[in-house]
Design a protein around this motif. Structure first.
Motif, PDB file in Angstrom:
ATOM      1  N   THR A  28      13.579  11.662   1.367  1.00 53.50           N
ATOM      2  CA  THR A  28      13.463  10.913   0.109  1.00 53.50           C
ATOM      3  C   THR A  28      14.073   9.531   0.264  1.00 53.50           C
ATOM      4  N   TRP A  29      15.240   9.459   0.874  1.00 51.12           N
ATOM      5  CA  TRP A  29      15.888   8.163   1.101  1.00 51.12           C
ATOM      6  C   TRP A  29      14.992   7.266   1.966  1.00 51.12           C
ATOM      7  N   TRP A  30      14.484   7.798   3.055  1.00 53.85           N
ATOM      8  CA  TRP A  30      13.652   7.004   3.968  1.00 53.85           C
ATOM      9  C   TRP A  30      12.403   6.491   3.267  1.00 53.85           C
ATOM     10  N   ARG A  31      11.738   7.340   2.507  1.00 46.81           N
ATOM     11  CA  ARG A  31      10.521   6.915   1.800  1.00 46.81           C
ATOM     12  C   ARG A  31      10.818   5.812   0.789  1.00 46.81           C
ATOM     13  N   GLY A  32      12.012   5.776   0.246  1.00 45.27           N
ATOM     14  CA  GLY A  32      12.379   4.785  -0.765  1.00 45.27           C
ATOM     15  C   GLY A  32      12.680   3.399  -0.221  1.00 45.27           C
ATOM     16  N   ILE A  33      12.825   3.264   1.065  1.00 44.47           N
ATOM     17  CA  ILE A  33      13.113   1.948   1.661  1.00 44.47           C
ATOM     18  C   ILE A  33      11.861   1.085   1.569  1.00 44.47           C
ATOM     19  N   THR A  34      12.008  -0.106   0.993  1.00 47.03           N
ATOM     20  CA  THR A  34      10.863  -1.001   0.824  1.00 47.03           C
ATOM     21  C   THR A  34      10.795  -2.094   1.892  1.00 47.03           C
ATOM     22  N   ASN A  35      11.815  -2.210   2.717  1.00 43.47           N
ATOM     23  CA  ASN A  35      11.776  -3.159   3.835  1.00 43.47           C
ATOM     24  C   ASN A  35      10.660  -2.766   4.796  1.00 43.47           C
ATOM     25  N   ILE A  36      10.305  -3.694   5.672  1.00 42.82           N
ATOM     26  CA  ILE A  36       9.420  -3.347   6.775  1.00 42.82           C
ATOM     27  C   ILE A  36      10.153  -2.307   7.616  1.00 42.82           C
ATOM     28  N   LYS A  37       9.479  -1.195   7.894  1.00 41.69           N
ATOM     29  CA  LYS A  37      10.122  -0.118   8.633  1.00 41.69           C
ATOM     30  C   LYS A  37       9.096   0.592   9.506  1.00 41.69           C
ATOM     31  N   THR A  38       9.607   1.253  10.538  1.00 41.61           N
ATOM     32  CA  THR A  38       8.766   1.992  11.465  1.00 41.61           C
ATOM     33  C   THR A  38       9.412   3.334  11.750  1.00 41.61           C
ATOM     34  N   ASP A  39       8.633   4.398  11.623  1.00 44.77           N
ATOM     35  CA  ASP A  39       9.100   5.728  11.976  1.00 44.77           C
ATOM     36  C   ASP A  39       8.875   5.906  13.475  1.00 44.77           C
ATOM     37  N   LEU A  40       9.954   6.038  14.217  1.00 43.83           N
ATOM     38  CA  LEU A  40       9.901   6.160  15.672  1.00 43.83           C
ATOM     39  C   LEU A  40      10.181   7.582  16.144  1.00 43.83           C
ATOM     40  N   THR A  41      10.052   8.538  15.243  1.00 43.88           N
ATOM     41  CA  THR A  41      10.385   9.913  15.580  1.00 43.88           C
ATOM     42  C   THR A  41       9.616  10.412  16.799  1.00 43.88           C
ATOM     43  N   GLY A  42       8.366  10.001  16.941  1.00 46.04           N
ATOM     44  CA  GLY A  42       7.568  10.445  18.077  1.00 46.04           C
ATOM     45  C   GLY A  42       8.146  10.077  19.433  1.00 46.04           C
TER      46      GLY A  42
END
Length: 122
Positions: free
Chosen positions: A93-107
């Motif tokens: 929920t916290w991560w989804r709420g970030i409005t900055n440019i962001k990248t999920d690098l989990t992979g």
């Protein structure tokens, strides 16, 4: 501790903060410095760092939000890599709420989630 070791593989100085107990790594690299305390107390140093890695415990989304808001309030310009963005519902929920440019690098990062946020100093 292991995050600081991974980051120490480059030529730059790495400073690791621990609020409760600094766990020193035996034979830690010379470019790693361990400090006890809150990184926000070293405001000038932190705000002039182009890359920051945050791994707090516990991952409850609340601590992360306080740190995220601090970066925003202080017009930080750089990148913050956040650990465990997919660990639990609060973190997602916290991560989804970030409005900055962001990248999920989990992979290519940690199994429980790795995210990179760009702070442009708005």
């Amino acid at each position: 501790g292991s995050g600081s070791l991974a980051l120490s593989q480059g030529p730059n100085q790495v400073i690791s903060y621990d609020l409760n107990n600094v766990r020193r790594i035996v034979n830690s690299p010379s470019n790693v410095q361990y400090r006890m305390g809150d990184f926000r107390d070293d405001k000038d140093l932190v705000l002039n760092s182009p890359f920051i890695f945050i791994d707090v415990d516990p991952h409850d989304g609340q601590q992360e939000q306080r740190f995220h808001q601090w970066f925003l309030d202080n017009h930080y310009r750089g990148f913050v890599m956040w650990d465990d963005i997919d660990l639990n519902d609060n973190m997602r929920t916290w991560w989804r709420g970030i409005t900055n440019i962001k990248t999920d690098l989990t992979g290519v990062g940690h199994w429980s989630g790795t995210g990179l946020v760009h702070y442009a100093g708005y």
